[in-house]
Design a protein around this motif. Structure first.
Motif, PDB file in Angstrom:
ATOM      1  N   ARG A  55      53.105  79.877  46.050  1.00 32.94           N
ATOM      2  CA  ARG A  55      54.555  79.678  46.577  1.00 32.94           C
ATOM      3  C   ARG A  55      54.705  78.420  46.935  1.00 32.94           C
ATOM      4  N   TYR A  56      53.812  78.180  47.948  1.00 35.11           N
ATOM      5  CA  TYR A  56      54.496  77.066  48.423  1.00 35.11           C
ATOM      6  C   TYR A  56      52.989  75.672  48.105  1.00 35.11           C
ATOM      7  N   GLU A  89      48.251  80.061  48.341  1.00 40.26           N
ATOM      8  CA  GLU A  89      49.317  80.396  48.458  1.00 40.26           C
ATOM      9  C   GLU A  89      50.434  79.378  47.429  1.00 40.26           C
TER      10      GLU A  89
END
Length: 384
Positions: free
Chosen positions: A322-323, A320
């Protein structure tokens, strides 16, 4: 380090006993309740004056009870599949099923997923009217995924064979799913059922399984979203011994991650939120847990706690973008601020238990990517 056992005492804050006594050679672990909902716990040392306990209970009695869902028509409540995943522990399973038989909620089925293929397990399951299913692949993640395929209820509630749900456990969960249309997952407190051995006391000192007594609704816009590591500190959402999901949400997410040998509960909590659903921690949905009694078993359990949490974070960092930065930062935070500080300040918790958890986390840094690569090769070979 001297560790004495504790006797667990349940006290209703609306009916506090006139005289409370502590014991000279045994501590007390007091669970305060208000209208069938736990509102706090307090550990009282052996021989300690009961005055502090009395004052604490009186303060809780002045706290207004948590609001409960409005009365719901029974037809609006979901059907529930209560699932117990078990492996070669028929006596523990018997206690769990006895508690499930005493549930106040009638729109439910009970499913036992046997991960060990022991004849007595099947006998106990059928004795209590549970549907028995054998899952030959060892690992609770496989057992839980089998439950998703087998369940008939609109909601799937998971507990473990070493747990004993409160009589209103299923009713509390069902009411919340009926009240919150976007609710994907609901968890609740996991309180100890006994504290008779040093290992059980140490499990509670480590934090146990409960996450407090405040109802918290987690969403993409909740206050917790502003925390630097949200939603990666998934331990704050609950634990696998007390969790329930809408079945269609689990199907949408393709169930539990079978690459993770542990902490698949933390991973699914994170994925429920990441997919845009709500997650509720509901104090009324209570389960009692029989902590491990032996020291060696506790050390092994903490090793896998460390492995699971770091392995989950490594997975997020890989998958991920985004994280990714948050996951790497949380791994560093766990190793340095949490584990290393505990290691150098070890006074109330044994050194070898801290190092066991630390070693588990270290192993996961390398083991999770390897497990992921091996599974990718196996899946590639199985494709036509």
């Amino acid at each position: 380090m001297t560790i004495v056992p504790s006797r667990i005492v349940d006290i209703d804050v609306n009916a506090i006993p006139q005289a409370l006594e502590t014991e000279p050679e045994c501590g007390l672990f007091v669970v305060a309740w208000c209208e069938d909902v736990p509102v706090g716990t307090l550990s009282v040392a052996a021989g300690e004056s009961p005055a502090t306990l009395q004052a604490w209970l009186r303060a809780l009695a002045r706290t207004p009870p948590l609001p409960r869902p409005s009365s719901l028509h029974s037809g609006s409540l979901p059907t529930v599949s209560a699932v117990v995943c078990t492996r070669n522990r028929p006596q523990a399973l018997r206690r769990c099923l006895q508690a499930l038989r005493q549930q106040s909620y009638s729109r439910a089925e009970i499913i036992v997923i046997d991960n060990g293929d022991e004849e007595e397990t099947a006998t106990v399951a059928r004795e209590y009217g549970a549907r028995y299913v054998l899952e030959a692949r060892p690992g609770v993640r496989f057992a839980r995924n089998r439950a998703v395929r087998e369940a008939r209820g609109e909601v799937i509630a998971f507990t473990d064979d070493d747990c004993e749900p409160h009589p209103r456990w299923l009713a509390s969960l069902a009411e919340e799913f009926a009240t919150h249309p976007r609710l994907g997952c609901c968890t609740g407190p996991v309180l100890p059922s006994e504290l008779q051995t040093p290992s059980q006391e140490l499990m509670e000192r480590r934090g146990g399984f409960s996450r407090g007594f405040e109802r918290r609704l987690f969403t993409e816009s909740s206050d917790a979203h502003r925390l630097p590591s949200y939603p990666l500190q998934a331990w704050m959402f609950g634990t696998g011994g007390n969790m329930a999901f809408r079945r269609n949400v689990l199907e949408l997410l393709n169930g539990f991650d079978d690459v993770l040998p542990t902490a698949e509960d933390l991973d699914i909590f994170y994925r429920v939120l990441h997919a845009g659903f709500e997650l509720l921690y509901e104090p009324a949905a209570v389960v009692r847990h029989r902590h491990v009694r032996g020291y060696r078993v506790l050390r092994k359990r903490l090793y896998w706690w460390g492995w699971g949490y770091v392995g989950f974070l490594v997975k997020v960092a890989i998958e991920e973008p985004r994280y990714r930065f948050r996951a790497i930062r949380e791994i560093g935070h766990w190793f340095y601020l949490f584990q290393m500080q505990r290691l150098f300040a070890a006074r109330t918790f044994p050194f070898d238990l801290i190092t066991a958890e630390l070693m588990g986390g270290t192993a996961a840094l390398f083991a999770y990517p390897l497990r992921r690569a091996v599974q990718a090769v196996h899946r590639g070979k199985s494709m036509p």
